[in-house]
Write a protein that holds these residues in place. Structure first.
Motif, PDB file in Angstrom:
ATOM      1  N   CYS A 412       0.617  -1.118  -0.054  1.00 53.33           N
ATOM      2  CA  CYS A 412      -0.108  -0.169   0.396  1.00 53.33           C
ATOM      3  C   CYS A 412       0.725   1.064  -0.045  1.00 53.33           C
ATOM      4  O   CYS A 412       0.246   2.422  -0.459  1.00 53.33           O
ATOM      5  N   TYR A 413       2.163   1.325   0.543  1.00 50.56           N
ATOM      6  CA  TYR A 413       2.819   2.328   0.695  1.00 50.56           C
ATOM      7  C   TYR A 413       3.512   2.923  -0.917  1.00 50.56           C
ATOM      8  O   TYR A 413       3.551   3.828  -1.216  1.00 50.56           O
TER       9      TYR A 413
ATOM     10  N   LEU B 103      -6.377  12.903  -2.511  1.00 47.98           N
ATOM     11  CA  LEU B 103      -5.486  12.444  -3.141  1.00 47.98           C
ATOM     12  C   LEU B 103      -4.332  11.169  -2.278  1.00 47.98           C
ATOM     13  O   LEU B 103      -4.928  10.054  -1.804  1.00 47.98           O
ATOM     14  N   PHE B 104      -4.611  12.267  -0.698  1.00 52.19           N
ATOM     15  CA  PHE B 104      -3.319  11.495   0.093  1.00 52.19           C
ATOM     16  C   PHE B 104      -4.888  10.982   0.883  1.00 52.19           C
ATOM     17  O   PHE B 104      -5.171  10.141   1.694  1.00 52.19           O
ATOM     18  N   ILE B 105      -6.510  11.732   1.015  1.00 52.74           N
ATOM     19  CA  ILE B 105      -7.664  10.972   2.154  1.00 52.74           C
ATOM     20  C   ILE B 105      -7.540  10.136   1.447  1.00 52.74           C
ATOM     21  O   ILE B 105      -7.718   8.691   2.020  1.00 52.74           O
ATOM     22  N   TYR B 106      -7.553   9.587   0.000  1.00 50.38           N
ATOM     23  CA  TYR B 106      -7.221   8.493  -1.166  1.00 50.38           C
ATOM     24  C   TYR B 106      -6.394   7.195  -0.299  1.00 50.38           C
ATOM     25  O   TYR B 106      -7.105   6.340   0.650  1.00 50.38           O
ATOM     26  N   TRP B 107      -5.504   6.980  -0.251  1.00 48.95           N
ATOM     27  CA  TRP B 107      -4.901   6.404   0.493  1.00 48.95           C
ATOM     28  C   TRP B 107      -4.766   5.815   2.098  1.00 48.95           C
ATOM     29  O   TRP B 107      -5.061   4.974   1.749  1.00 48.95           O
ATOM     30  N   ILE B 108      -4.892   7.218   2.480  1.00 50.01           N
ATOM     31  CA  ILE B 108      -6.020   6.497   3.922  1.00 50.01           C
ATOM     32  C   ILE B 108      -6.552   6.111   3.655  1.00 50.01           C
ATOM     33  O   ILE B 108      -7.077   5.027   4.955  1.00 50.01           O
ATOM     34  N   LEU B 109      -8.373   6.522   3.379  1.00 51.02           N
ATOM     35  CA  LEU B 109      -8.895   5.319   3.843  1.00 51.02           C
ATOM     36  C   LEU B 109      -9.258   4.212   3.159  1.00 51.02           C
ATOM     37  O   LEU B 109      -9.147   2.767   2.968  1.00 51.02           O
ATOM     38  N   ILE B 110      -7.854   4.284   1.780  1.00 55.00           N
ATOM     39  CA  ILE B 110      -7.653   3.014   1.702  1.00 55.00           C
ATOM     40  C   ILE B 110      -6.872   1.974   2.613  1.00 55.00           C
ATOM     41  O   ILE B 110      -7.788   0.386   3.056  1.00 55.00           O
ATOM     42  N   ARG B 111      -5.954   2.802   3.154  1.00 56.69           N
ATOM     43  CA  ARG B 111      -5.547   1.901   4.525  1.00 56.69           C
ATOM     44  C   ARG B 111      -6.786   1.296   5.084  1.00 56.69           C
ATOM     45  O   ARG B 111      -6.412   0.493   6.194  1.00 56.69           O
ATOM     46  N   ILE B 112      -7.677   1.912   5.223  1.00 57.15           N
ATOM     47  CA  ILE B 112      -8.802   2.153   6.664  1.00 57.15           C
ATOM     48  C   ILE B 112      -9.958   1.101   5.588  1.00 57.15           C
ATOM     49  O   ILE B 112     -10.668  -0.336   6.555  1.00 57.15           O
ATOM     50  N   GLY B 114     -10.383  -0.414   2.877  1.00 57.45           N
ATOM     51  CA  GLY B 114      -9.781  -1.233   1.612  1.00 57.45           C
ATOM     52  C   GLY B 114      -9.847  -0.505   0.006  1.00 57.45           C
ATOM     53  O   GLY B 114     -11.144   0.482   0.250  1.00 57.45           O
ATOM     54  N   TYR B 115      -9.860  -1.107  -0.726  1.00 57.01           N
ATOM     55  CA  TYR B 115     -10.081  -0.521  -2.111  1.00 57.01           C
ATOM     56  C   TYR B 115     -11.202  -0.145  -2.958  1.00 57.01           C
ATOM     57  O   TYR B 115     -11.272   1.085  -2.975  1.00 57.01           O
ATOM     58  N   TRP B 155     -12.303 -11.041  -9.994  1.00 60.83           N
ATOM     59  CA  TRP B 155     -13.224 -12.281 -10.093  1.00 60.83           C
ATOM     60  C   TRP B 155     -12.256 -12.486 -11.829  1.00 60.83           C
ATOM     61  O   TRP B 155     -11.897 -13.526 -11.319  1.00 60.83           O
ATOM     62  N   ALA B 156     -12.228 -11.742 -12.920  1.00 59.34           N
ATOM     63  CA  ALA B 156     -11.306 -12.620 -14.447  1.00 59.34           C
ATOM     64  C   ALA B 156      -9.785 -13.314 -13.239  1.00 59.34           C
ATOM     65  O   ALA B 156      -9.092 -13.820 -14.398  1.00 59.34           O
ATOM     66  N   PHE B 157      -9.132 -12.234 -13.083  1.00 59.23           N
ATOM     67  CA  PHE B 157      -7.572 -12.199 -12.948  1.00 59.23           C
ATOM     68  C   PHE B 157      -7.131 -12.493 -11.477  1.00 59.23           C
ATOM     69  O   PHE B 157      -5.468 -12.921 -11.269  1.00 59.23           O
ATOM     70  N   HIS B 158      -8.260 -12.862 -10.745  1.00 58.50           N
ATOM     71  CA  HIS B 158      -8.069 -13.170  -8.900  1.00 58.50           C
ATOM     72  C   HIS B 158      -6.431 -11.854  -8.838  1.00 58.50           C
ATOM     73  O   HIS B 158      -5.861 -13.228  -8.118  1.00 58.50           O
ATOM     74  N   LEU B 159      -6.323 -10.858  -8.890  1.00 55.49           N
ATOM     75  CA  LEU B 159      -5.295 -10.407  -8.603  1.00 55.49           C
ATOM     76  C   LEU B 159      -5.887  -9.884  -6.896  1.00 55.49           C
ATOM     77  O   LEU B 159      -7.280  -8.990  -6.514  1.00 55.49           O
ATOM     78  N   ARG B 160      -5.068 -10.056  -5.978  1.00 61.53           N
ATOM     79  CA  ARG B 160      -5.344  -9.883  -4.661  1.00 61.53           C
ATOM     80  C   ARG B 160      -4.459  -8.228  -4.506  1.00 61.53           C
ATOM     81  O   ARG B 160      -4.512  -6.912  -5.216  1.00 61.53           O
ATOM     82  N   MET B 161      -6.410  -6.970  -4.273  1.00 63.24           N
ATOM     83  CA  MET B 161      -6.474  -5.559  -4.147  1.00 63.24           C
ATOM     84  C   MET B 161      -6.113  -5.366  -3.085  1.00 63.24           C
ATOM     85  O   MET B 161      -6.068  -5.946  -1.552  1.00 63.24           O
ATOM     86  N   PRO B 162      -5.819  -3.992  -2.828  1.00 63.57           N
ATOM     87  CA  PRO B 162      -5.240  -3.276  -1.035  1.00 63.57           C
ATOM     88  C   PRO B 162      -6.679  -3.412  -0.039  1.00 63.57           C
ATOM     89  O   PRO B 162      -7.181  -2.972  -0.739  1.00 63.57           O
ATOM     90  N   GLN B 163      -6.071  -4.442   0.593  1.00 62.03           N
ATOM     91  CA  GLN B 163      -7.393  -4.478   2.075  1.00 62.03           C
ATOM     92  C   GLN B 163      -6.879  -3.031   2.822  1.00 62.03           C
ATOM     93  O   GLN B 163      -5.746  -2.706   3.421  1.00 62.03           O
ATOM     94  N   GLY B 164      -7.744  -3.117   3.719  1.00 63.64           N
ATOM     95  CA  GLY B 164      -8.446  -1.375   4.962  1.00 63.64           C
ATOM     96  C   GLY B 164      -7.877  -2.506   6.053  1.00 63.64           C
ATOM     97  O   GLY B 164      -8.496  -4.100   6.139  1.00 63.64           O
ATOM     98  N   LEU B 165      -8.145  -1.999   7.071  1.00 63.14           N
ATOM     99  CA  LEU B 165      -8.081  -2.626   8.948  1.00 63.14           C
ATOM    100  C   LEU B 165      -9.733  -2.834   9.003  1.00 63.14           C
ATOM    101  O   LEU B 165     -10.054  -4.474   9.452  1.00 63.14           O
ATOM    102  N   LEU B 166     -10.680  -2.088   7.695  1.00 61.29           N
ATOM    103  CA  LEU B 166     -12.337  -2.409   7.999  1.00 61.29           C
ATOM    104  C   LEU B 166     -12.469  -3.841   7.133  1.00 61.29           C
ATOM    105  O   LEU B 166     -13.481  -4.891   7.303  1.00 61.29           O
ATOM    106  N   PHE B 167     -12.345  -3.779   6.187  1.00 57.64           N
ATOM    107  CA  PHE B 167     -12.801  -4.582   5.269  1.00 57.64           C
ATOM    108  C   PHE B 167     -11.130  -4.906   3.817  1.00 57.64           C
ATOM    109  O   PHE B 167     -10.726  -4.759   4.182  1.00 57.64           O
TER     110      PHE B 167
END
Lengths: 500, 167
Positions: A412-413, B103-112, B114-115, B155-167
């Motif tokens: 993520c970083y 952009l920065f808020i988006y990054w923080i939201l992803i951390r909390i 998920g993507y 779904w198609a490529f089974h790639l792992r997406m950024p996961q947050g603390l909640l989801f």
């Protein structure tokens, strides 16, 4: 030579089946689409296919993989032209003229030219692959670290041609790119450098993340600070794609030289298409009748990098298949695919499974025509991107780019790094520092250092290793010519004008 | 004095030169802690770049001193923007700063969160911020983009997406 042609002809019956044709088309469409997504690129596109090819017959599986590989390389140019974000480092030089063309409403022409140049580059490369795969494969074995070091040094000469109006700024940007590349693990000593105690930086900066930051994030920042509603400030030029496809043939010298550069670079293991497109661009600029038009949205500036990066695809298979040495990350994944399919790469493959090699040769030629066909059918839809409202397009580019930046290392970083690098590149572009020079520095720096140390280690510290072999001598002569060419050109012009 | 420094830093040309100086000096300082073999190339390149940055600074300030206005030559500067059209510059600055903030808020939201959840929120908020005010279309576009990304990558490529603390 006749043996090679015989070999090629024998492959026609194996490769020319409806099933294979369909797989090539599917591979091409998939590859082009995935290559166009920032951050995906050909290596990942081919890697994503591996589970699908498992259990397939080798020939159809290879057709599919080759289709994705070629489509992926070409797809990288679509975003480079439309949104100034190269899908791969191999398309970075395409942004210099491709994007200004899109802004002028000539997206179709730029895409058409890129398509046509890619097809020609790919065809030339495929023919070279067919004719000289075996002898050239053995020749490339003679390229040791000292030869590679010198070759990369020659490639660095292109910086002065990419810098445009401000050569010092170009050199500074290259230096900064190099220094950023030295962050993280030192591949020679194994120690970390310039990590500032931050664990994330121990692994260094990933090229994909850097490209997304420097191109995607920066470009979106420029887009949002504009008052216009769409990328293209004028309407889309009608019939531009076909015009672009045909325009390419008005520059045969550029087309052939760039393809030859790409084909040569592709055949040498360890030098990627990132170098090929920059060197081809600089060479085309030097040899052009209108060098002043480069960088302003000039079609020759699209032809050169596109012909060269697709010319890499065919010849990059030479070291992979003949020697079992992958020339770039995509062929490394392909090597894995070959092993999954039960094939052992090496000279023996030509004798033990001749049908595989010969059908690959035929497949490469078919793929180029499939690329032309799929390109002509789909490009008109891709170019619509330049007419989408910036308010809608910008966040979508960021959301997709973030996926690309994340899957580079599943960290993520890296997203944060991409944003920070984007801000840096925004300042650079505002102050007119050429970001492409920084990309070139970033790509070349670590290879330059590693090959230098390897050469010295192999020769026990003897600096004479860089001048010892005949190949080194040829590269040095070539390098001198490249470095001194602008000076010689000016001198010749002066002499000619004073004479007249 | 402070006003002068702040005005100069608004000029991208000066700002970048300051960044380069800081970056190179920090790297040079760090290079002292690296073993000899590991620092050869970085040290050489850092020193060469430092010389070039000094040359560029000298050229820039010489030209700036020569010009009557004192505005630098080469490079699009913030001062030029203001001079050209104050309103437009203010509009641009507001839009850009808001976008960078998002952009920065988006990054923080992803951390909390998920993507996917964060992307939906980011897309909608960003489109709104950039002036797209059709609420229904905005929500549909955001949702459709998220669904497309999900279908393609997860779904198609089974790639792992950024996961947050909640989801």
């Amino acid at each position: 030579m006749l043996e090679a042609i015989d070999y090629f002809l024998s492959g026609i019956s194996h490769a020319f089946t409806w099933y294979n044709m369909l797989l090539i088309l599917v591979g091409m469409l998939l590859g082009t689409f995935l290559g166009a997504l920032p951050g995906i690129g050909p290596p990942l596109a081919v890697a994503l296919l591996l589970p699908m090819v498992f259990g397939m017959d080798p020939i159809p599986a290879l057709m599919l993989i080759l289709g994705v590989y070629n489509g992926g390389v070409y797809g990288g140019s679509i975003t480079a032209i439309l949104i100034n974000t190269p899908g791969t480092a191999g398309s970075a030089a395409t942004t210099i003229d491709g994007y200004p063309m899109a802004q002028k409403g000539q997206a179709g022409m730029a895409l058409g030219a890129a398509l046509s140049a890619s097809v020609v580059g790919g065809l030339i490369s495929s023919v070279i692959f067919i004719l000289v795969a075996l002898p050239f494969g053995k020749f490339t074995l003679k390229f040791g670290p000292s030869e590679l070091f010198l070759l990369i040094l020659v490639a660095l000469a292109t910086v002065s041609r990419l810098a445009g109006k401000y050569p010092i700024k170009g050199l500074i940007a290259t230096g900064i790119g190099c220094l950023l590349a030295y962050i993280g693990f030192d591949r020679i000593t194994g120690f970390t450098r310039f990590d500032f105690g931050i664990r994330l930086l121990e692994d260094g900066l990933d090229l994909l993340v850097v490209l997304i930051g420097w191109f995607a994030v920066t470009e979106v920042m420029f887009l949002v600070s504009r008052k216009t509603e769409t990328i293209s400030t004028t309407g889309l030029e009608k019939g531009g794609i076909l015009k672009g496809v045909l325009q390419v043939f008005r520059y045969p010298k550029n087309l052939l030289t760039s393809s030859a550069i790409g084909a040569f670079v592709g055949a040498v293991p360890g030098i990627g298409m990132a170098i090929a497109n920059f060197v081809a661009y600089a060479t085309a600029k030097d040899g052009s009748k209108h060098p002043e038009k480069f960088g302003t949205g000039y079609i020759e500036g699209v032809i050169a990098p596109e012909a060269s990066n697709n010319a890499v695809t065919g010849t990059s298979l030479i070291p992979t298949l003949v020697l079992g040495i992958p020339g770039n990350p995509t062929t490394a994944v392909m090597l894995g695919a070959l092993m999954i399919l039960g094939l052992r790469p090496g000279v023996g493959l030509f004798t033990t499974r001749p049908e595989i090699m010969s059908s690959m040769m035929v497949g490469l030629i078919i793929i180029q025509f499939a690329m032309l066909l799929t390109g002509l059918l789909t490009l008109r839809y891709y170019q619509m991107v330049t007419k989408v409202n910036i308010a809608v397009l910008s966040p979508i580019i960021i959301a997709v780019s973030f996926v690309g930046a994340f899957i580079a290392r599943y960290n993520c970083y890296d997203l944060l790094i991409a944003v920070i690098l984007g801000l840096l590149a925004y300042g650079m572009r505002k102050a007119e520092y050429p970001v492409v020079c920084a990309v070139l520095g970033f790509v070349l720096a670590s290879e330059l250092e590693v090959n230098y140390h390897r050469a010295l280690m192999a020769s026990r510290g003897n600096l004479g290793t860089f001048f010892g072999s005949p190949i080194c001598t040829v590269i040095i002569a070539l390098g001198l010519l490249v470095y001194l060419w602008p000076l010689m050109k000016r001198l010749m012009l002066k002499l000619r004008t004073s004479g007249s | 004095m402070l006003k002068k420094i702040s005005a100069n830093l608004k000029d991208y040309e000066v700002l970048m030169l300051v960044i380069w100086f800081i970056f190179i000096f920090v790297l040079l300082f760090q290079a002292l802690n690296i073993n000899t073999r590991g620092r050869q190339f970085p040290l050489l390149i850092a020193l060469v770049t430092l010389v070039l940055v000094m040359a560029q600074s000298f050229t820039h300030f010489r030209i700036a001193c020569k010009s009557e206005l004192g505005s630098p030559v080469g490079g699009t500067t913030e001062l030029e923007d203001v001079k050209g059209n104050k309103e437009e510059a203010a509009f641009t600055r507001k839009r850009l700063l808001g976008f960078v903030g998002l952009l920065f808020i988006y990054w923080i939201l992803i951390r909390i969160f998920g993507y996917y959840t964060s992307t939906f929120v980011f897309l909608a908020a960003c489109m709104w911020h950039l002036g797209y005010k059709k609420k229904i279309t905005l929500l549909i576009t955001s949702a459709a983009t998220v669904v497309m990304i999900y279908l393609l990558f997860s779904w198609a490529f089974h790639l792992r997406m950024p996961q947050g603390l909640l989801f």
